[in-house]
Design an enzyme around this catalytic site. Structure first.
Site, PDB file in Angstrom:
ATOM      1  N   GLY A  31       0.838  -1.190   0.000  1.00  0.00           N
ATOM      2  CA  GLY A  31       0.000   0.000   0.000  1.00  0.00           C
ATOM      3  C   GLY A  31       0.872   1.238   0.000  1.00  0.00           C
ATOM      4  O   GLY A  31       2.086   1.159   0.212  1.00  0.00           O
ATOM      5  N   LYS A  32       0.277   2.379  -0.257  1.00  0.00           N
ATOM      6  CA  LYS A  32       1.012   3.649  -0.178  1.00  0.00           C
ATOM      7  C   LYS A  32       0.011   4.777  -0.087  1.00  0.00           C
ATOM      8  O   LYS A  32      -1.087   4.712  -0.664  1.00  0.00           O
ATOM      9  CB  LYS A  32       1.901   3.856  -1.407  1.00  0.00           C
ATOM     10  CG  LYS A  32       3.094   4.760  -1.144  1.00  0.00           C
ATOM     11  CD  LYS A  32       4.155   4.040  -0.320  1.00  0.00           C
ATOM     12  CE  LYS A  32       5.405   4.868  -0.139  1.00  0.00           C
ATOM     13  NZ  LYS A  32       6.484   4.069   0.464  1.00  0.00           N
TER      14      LYS A  32
END
Length: 418
Positions: free
Chosen positions: A105-106
């Site tokens: 994720g980011k």
């Protein structure tokens, strides 16, 4: 330096380069090139003067085939949708490269944090955490620090989540301060893995790293710690840079002294021990043994790559080389240790922190560093084995081949639902 290259397209091109060595159809691979979801937010927050300001923010969740989404949060004016999609994808394959059970994720906020007070940043961060609340959790999505964020912001997110959920869940984020359930060794982890892969690369090449010269582009946390740890191995740090410019010495720098100067003045430029001031581009083309790009994406494009003189590049940053730069450097026999291994120390020790949070048992710095070294050295060996046994073009292709096979296996074993 090129900013025109789309990092998400770079990620997809890197996957395509590895796909020829994978036993999977284009339809299956297409699913590994796109995030599962991207949340876009507009955060309206009251400023200290009573006015309101609205900030665009994002969270990309790329794949959870191998575990909860995992990845940092950055505060930077250049944050955009494609950037967080790319970074979340790189995190998937980074975790798979070092074989830890997490996904990718980011997130980020479009902001220059230097223009806001600490109280404003706290309100902005808590507004972001409130919007993220339905998505995050120690079994769902676990944020961490990235560019312009650190322990302070993670502590705020943890507190916001725990307050709203009326619970205690330290594993909801990693990269926290030690007094807020963080892990020993986390701050140094990205720099430590960059040092470890440089050491392993020189051993693989049959060279003595204690005789190596080093240039570091980007003198934030990852950059200066990589420099400091390489110096501990006997290497000579001869040039460093930050966003303001670069400095070079005819001898070698004391990385800690340069860091102290940057902390006091805001820049490495002006350090008294320097013999010459350079541009960032000039630093990247210096005739050194090891080049460490430790800033942002696309630092080296195709044109600049033709002027690079380093023998080994250690990607402490995410995506510092464009795909075409990669091709140029491969033709020149420059050994590039890819970002999804070189800077994987951060997520590896974040994983250790998450494990410690889950068990409420905390480890010594020595234990953390020993376990990190085991993970990084084993991953480097896996890449070299694939690189040599399958006659792959580069270590980056080897990393994606290894990582994609692991993600594919987990996806296939999980099946398709509905």
């Amino acid at each position: 330096m090129s900013n025109s290259v789309n990092p998400f397209e770079s990620l997809q091109e890197q996957i395509d380069d590895a796909s020829a060595y994978l036993d999977a159809g284009d339809d299956v691979l297409e699913g590994l090139k796109q995030p599962q979801r991207v949340l876009e937010m507009n955060l309206t927050v009251e400023m200290d003067d009573g006015t309101y300001e609205t900030f665009r923010a994002y969270r990309s969740q790329f794949s959870d085939a191998r575990g909860p989404y995992k990845g940092g949060i950055r505060y930077h004016p250049g944050v955009n949708r494609d950037e967080v999609k790319a970074l979340s994808g790189w995190m998937v394959y980074k975790c798979a490269t070092v074989d830890i059970p997490l996904g990718g994720g980011k997130g980020g906020i479009v902001i220059d944090p230097s223009e806001y007070s600490e109280s404003e940043l706290e309100r902005i961060t808590r507004a972001f955490a409130t919007e993220l609340r339905p998505l995050i959790g120690e079994d769902r999505d676990v944020p961490a620090p990235d560019v312009n964020t650190g322990q302070r912001e993670m502590n705020w997110i943890k507190d916001t989540y725990e307050t709203l959920e009326n619970t205690t869940e330290p594993g909801v984020v990693t990269g926290k301060s030690l007094t807020s359930d963080g892990s020993e060794g986390r701050v140094e982890a990205t720099g430590r893995s960059s040092m470890l892969v440089a050491r392993e690369a020189f051993e693989y090449l049959g060279r003595d790293i204690s005789e190596a010269t080093v240039a570091v582009q980007g003198y934030g946390n990852a950059g200066w710690i990589t420099a400091d740890l390489l110096e501990d191995l006997g290497a000579s740090v001869v040039a460093v840079s930050d966003s303001s410019g670069a400095i070079r010495t005819d001898g070698e720098f004391d990385p800690r002294a340069v860091k102290d100067h940057k902390r006091e003045t805001g820049s490495v430029v002006g350090y008294g021990g320097a013999d010459e001031e350079l541009t960032n581009e000039e630093l990247l083309t210096l005739d050194v043994d090891i080049l460490v790009p430790a800033a942002l994406e696309n630092a080296i494009d195709e044109d600049l790559a033709t002027e690079v003189s380093a023998d080994v590049i250690v990607e402490a940053a995410n995506g510092p080389l464009t795909p075409k730069a990669d091709d140029v450097l491969a033709d020149e026999d420059v050994l590039v240790v890819p970002d999804i291994l070189a800077n994987a120390g951060g997520v590896t020790v974040s994983y250790f922190e998450w494990v410690q949070n889950r068990t409420r048992e905390y480890w010594s710095e020595e234990r953390v560093n020993e376990k990190l070294e085991d993970v990084i050295v084993s991953a480097f060996d896996d890449l070299v084995t694939a690189y040599e046994d399958e006659d792959l073009e580069t270590l980056r292709v080897a990393a994606y081949v290894v990582a994609l096979r692991r993600v594919l296996a987990a996806s296939e074993e999980g099946g398709t639902w509905p």
